[in-house]
Design a protein around this motif. Structure first.
Motif, mmCIF file in Angstrom:
data_model
loop_
_atom_site.group_PDB
_atom_site.id
_atom_site.type_symbol
_atom_site.label_atom_id
_atom_site.label_comp_id
_atom_site.label_asym_id
_atom_site.label_seq_id
_atom_site.Cartn_x
_atom_site.Cartn_y
_atom_site.Cartn_z
ATOM 1 N N ALA A 96 -3.435 81.751 -2.373
ATOM 2 C CA ALA A 96 -4.168 80.632 -1.774
ATOM 3 C C ALA A 96 -5.358 80.206 -2.625
ATOM 4 O O ALA A 96 -5.823 79.078 -2.513
ATOM 5 N N ILE A 97 -5.847 81.076 -3.472
ATOM 6 C CA ILE A 97 -7.040 80.758 -4.261
ATOM 7 C C ILE A 97 -6.667 80.053 -5.566
ATOM 8 O O ILE A 97 -7.164 78.971 -5.857
ATOM 9 N N CYS A 98 -5.762 80.652 -6.358
ATOM 10 C CA CYS A 98 -5.445 80.069 -7.668
ATOM 11 C C CYS A 98 -4.150 79.258 -7.658
ATOM 12 O O CYS A 98 -3.908 78.497 -8.586
ATOM 13 N N GLY A 99 -3.297 79.415 -6.629
ATOM 14 C CA GLY A 99 -2.062 78.647 -6.547
ATOM 15 C C GLY A 99 -0.907 79.218 -7.336
ATOM 16 O O GLY A 99 0.188 78.671 -7.319
ATOM 17 N N MET A 100 -1.113 80.337 -8.022
ATOM 18 C CA MET A 100 -0.052 80.953 -8.813
ATOM 19 C C MET A 100 0.878 81.758 -7.908
ATOM 20 O O MET A 100 0.498 82.141 -6.806
ATOM 21 N N PRO A 101 2.111 82.027 -8.366
ATOM 22 C CA PRO A 101 2.990 82.903 -7.594
ATOM 23 C C PRO A 101 2.366 84.298 -7.465
ATOM 24 O O PRO A 101 1.625 84.742 -8.344
ATOM 25 N N THR A 145 -0.069 91.922 5.136
ATOM 26 C CA THR A 145 -0.321 92.172 3.718
ATOM 27 C C THR A 145 -0.408 90.849 2.974
ATOM 28 O O THR A 145 0.452 89.984 3.126
ATOM 29 N N ILE A 146 -1.455 90.706 2.156
ATOM 30 C CA ILE A 146 -1.712 89.496 1.377
ATOM 31 C C ILE A 146 -1.546 89.831 -0.100
ATOM 32 O O ILE A 146 -2.087 90.811 -0.586
ATOM 33 N N GLY A 147 -0.800 88.992 -0.834
ATOM 34 C CA GLY A 147 -0.626 89.170 -2.267
ATOM 35 C C GLY A 147 -1.470 88.159 -3.028
ATOM 36 O O GLY A 147 -1.799 87.089 -2.514
ATOM 37 N N PHE A 148 -1.795 88.500 -4.274
ATOM 38 C CA PHE A 148 -2.656 87.649 -5.096
ATOM 39 C C PHE A 148 -1.938 87.230 -6.368
ATOM 40 O O PHE A 148 -1.029 87.907 -6.842
ATOM 41 N N GLY A 149 -2.385 86.120 -6.965
ATOM 42 C CA GLY A 149 -1.757 85.582 -8.167
ATOM 43 C C GLY A 149 -2.371 86.066 -9.461
ATOM 44 O O GLY A 149 -1.709 86.077 -10.487
ATOM 45 N N CYS A 150 -3.649 86.475 -9.427
ATOM 46 C CA CYS A 150 -4.301 86.966 -10.641
ATOM 47 C C CYS A 150 -5.386 87.965 -10.250
ATOM 48 O O CYS A 150 -5.715 88.106 -9.080
ATOM 49 N N GLU A 152 -0.489 78.490 1.956
ATOM 50 C CA GLU A 152 -1.052 77.254 1.425
ATOM 51 C C GLU A 152 -2.098 77.572 0.370
ATOM 52 O O GLU A 152 -2.620 78.672 0.321
ATOM 53 N N VAL A 153 -2.426 76.571 -0.436
ATOM 54 C CA VAL A 153 -3.413 76.722 -1.493
ATOM 55 C C VAL A 153 -4.682 75.977 -1.073
ATOM 56 O O VAL A 153 -4.603 74.920 -0.430
ATOM 57 N N VAL A 154 -5.842 76.494 -1.457
ATOM 58 C CA VAL A 154 -7.119 75.877 -1.142
ATOM 59 C C VAL A 154 -7.171 74.488 -1.779
ATOM 60 O O VAL A 154 -6.847 74.321 -2.959
ATOM 61 N N LYS A 155 -7.555 73.507 -1.000
ATOM 62 C CA LYS A 155 -7.715 72.145 -1.541
ATOM 63 C C LYS A 155 -9.144 72.009 -2.049
ATOM 64 O O LYS A 155 -10.082 72.281 -1.336
ATOM 65 N N ARG A 156 -9.266 71.611 -3.290
ATOM 66 C CA ARG A 156 -10.608 71.508 -3.896
ATOM 67 C C ARG A 156 -11.035 70.102 -3.989
ATOM 68 O O ARG A 156 -10.384 69.180 -4.074
ATOM 69 N N ALA A 196 26.551 91.359 6.802
ATOM 70 C CA ALA A 196 26.143 90.182 7.571
ATOM 71 C C ALA A 196 25.558 90.563 8.919
ATOM 72 O O ALA A 196 24.726 89.854 9.463
ATOM 73 N N SER A 197 25.976 91.708 9.486
ATOM 74 C CA SER A 197 25.491 92.082 10.807
ATOM 75 C C SER A 197 24.088 92.665 10.768
ATOM 76 O O SER A 197 23.411 92.718 11.775
ATOM 77 N N ALA A 198 23.658 93.124 9.587
ATOM 78 C CA ALA A 198 22.333 93.738 9.488
ATOM 79 C C ALA A 198 21.270 92.652 9.469
ATOM 80 O O ALA A 198 21.294 91.758 8.643
ATOM 81 N N ALA A 199 20.328 92.729 10.386
ATOM 82 C CA ALA A 199 19.237 91.761 10.430
ATOM 83 C C ALA A 199 18.216 92.126 9.368
ATOM 84 O O ALA A 199 17.902 93.300 9.183
ATOM 85 N N PRO A 200 17.687 91.145 8.644
ATOM 86 C CA PRO A 200 16.686 91.466 7.627
ATOM 87 C C PRO A 200 15.417 91.977 8.293
ATOM 88 O O PRO A 200 14.930 91.400 9.252
ATOM 89 N N THR A 201 14.897 93.066 7.764
ATOM 90 C CA THR A 201 13.660 93.631 8.295
ATOM 91 C C THR A 201 12.551 93.368 7.302
ATOM 92 O O THR A 201 12.740 93.441 6.099
ATOM 93 N N ALA A 202 11.383 93.059 7.813
ATOM 94 C CA ALA A 202 10.239 92.769 6.952
ATOM 95 C C ALA A 202 9.624 94.080 6.477
ATOM 96 O O ALA A 202 9.361 94.971 7.271
ATOM 97 N N ASP A 203 9.419 94.189 5.179
ATOM 98 C CA ASP A 203 8.768 95.356 4.604
ATOM 99 C C ASP A 203 7.276 95.214 4.860
ATOM 100 O O ASP A 203 6.674 94.206 4.495
ATOM 101 N N PRO A 204 6.645 96.213 5.498
ATOM 102 C CA PRO A 204 5.226 96.061 5.806
ATOM 103 C C PRO A 204 4.354 95.939 4.560
ATOM 104 O O PRO A 204 3.272 95.388 4.607
ATOM 105 N N LYS A 205 4.818 96.424 3.410
ATOM 106 C CA LYS A 205 4.033 96.327 2.184
ATOM 107 C C LYS A 205 4.327 95.046 1.422
ATOM 108 O O LYS A 205 3.654 94.741 0.459
ATOM 109 N N GLN A 206 5.341 94.308 1.845
ATOM 110 C CA GLN A 206 5.689 93.043 1.203
ATOM 111 C C GLN A 206 4.696 91.969 1.649
ATOM 112 O O GLN A 206 4.485 91.782 2.832
ATOM 113 N N PRO A 207 4.066 91.239 0.707
ATOM 114 C CA PRO A 207 3.109 90.196 1.101
ATOM 115 C C PRO A 207 3.779 89.098 1.919
ATOM 116 O O PRO A 207 4.934 88.765 1.712
ATOM 117 N N VAL A 208 3.017 88.536 2.858
ATOM 118 C CA VAL A 208 3.534 87.456 3.694
ATOM 119 C C VAL A 208 3.523 86.125 2.954
ATOM 120 O O VAL A 208 4.146 85.176 3.394
#
Length: 164
Positions: A114-119, A133-138, A160-164, A97-109
């Motif tokens: 945002a383009i296809c809306g998939m996880p 770092t940006i992750g993609f769905g496909c 967010e996902v692009v509104k079409r 519990a005392s350890a603060a979570p650290t962000a992995d620099p390679k982990q997507p934010v």
């Protein structure tokens, strides 16, 4: 022709009434949902939220709460206590519990593309936008992002996902 049409309509109406009667006979509303809405019933939380305040099992407040703090409004029911006792989580490697979570620099934010809306798919190569770092769905999304990063980048950072 009129005879065929009237036979069809009569058959349709009889079938609709039989279906309606069968569905009405089998309908059983979820009783716990209406009871939980007013604060009672056999409701057990489906998701454990480590950021939620601790629920006192006896009438007193927990040691992590300041003295004089009001007790939480949610109290566990007997079925919730039985469910918690039935699930042994001692095998999980929980972080201290005392350890603060650290962000992995390679982990997507982002968690959604945002383009296809998939996880976000961890098997697809990532990109960097404004040092994040940006992750993609496909596999179709990285070329679109590279073609117009200023259009999609802010949406990725906001998850967010692009509104079409």
């Amino acid at each position: 022709m009129i005879r065929h049409l009237s036979v069809f309509l009569a058959t349709f109406v009889v079938g609709a009434l039989v279906t309606l009667g069968a569905r009405a006979a089998r309908y059983q509303p979820h009783a716990a949902a209406s009871a939980a809405a007013v604060g009672g019933g056999d409701y057990a939380a489906m998701v454990s939220n480590p950021l939620a305040p601790a629920v006192a099992t006896s009438g007193s407040s927990t040691s992590s709460e300041p003295a004089g703090a009001p007790a939480p409004a949610v109290t566990p029911t007997a079925s919730a206590a039985a469910t918690a006792a039935a699930h042994d989580h001692s095998g999980h490697g929980a972080a201290p519990a005392s350890a603060a979570p650290t962000a992995d620099p390679k982990q997507p934010v982002n968690t959604r593309c945002a383009i296809c809306g998939m996880p976000v798919d961890p098997t697809i190569p990532t990109a960097t936008y404004q040092g994040k770092t940006i992750g993609f769905g496909c596999r179709m999304c990285p070329p679109k992002f590279k073609a117009d990063p200023d259009r999609y980048g802010p949406l990725y950072l906001k998850n967010e996902v692009v509104k079409r």
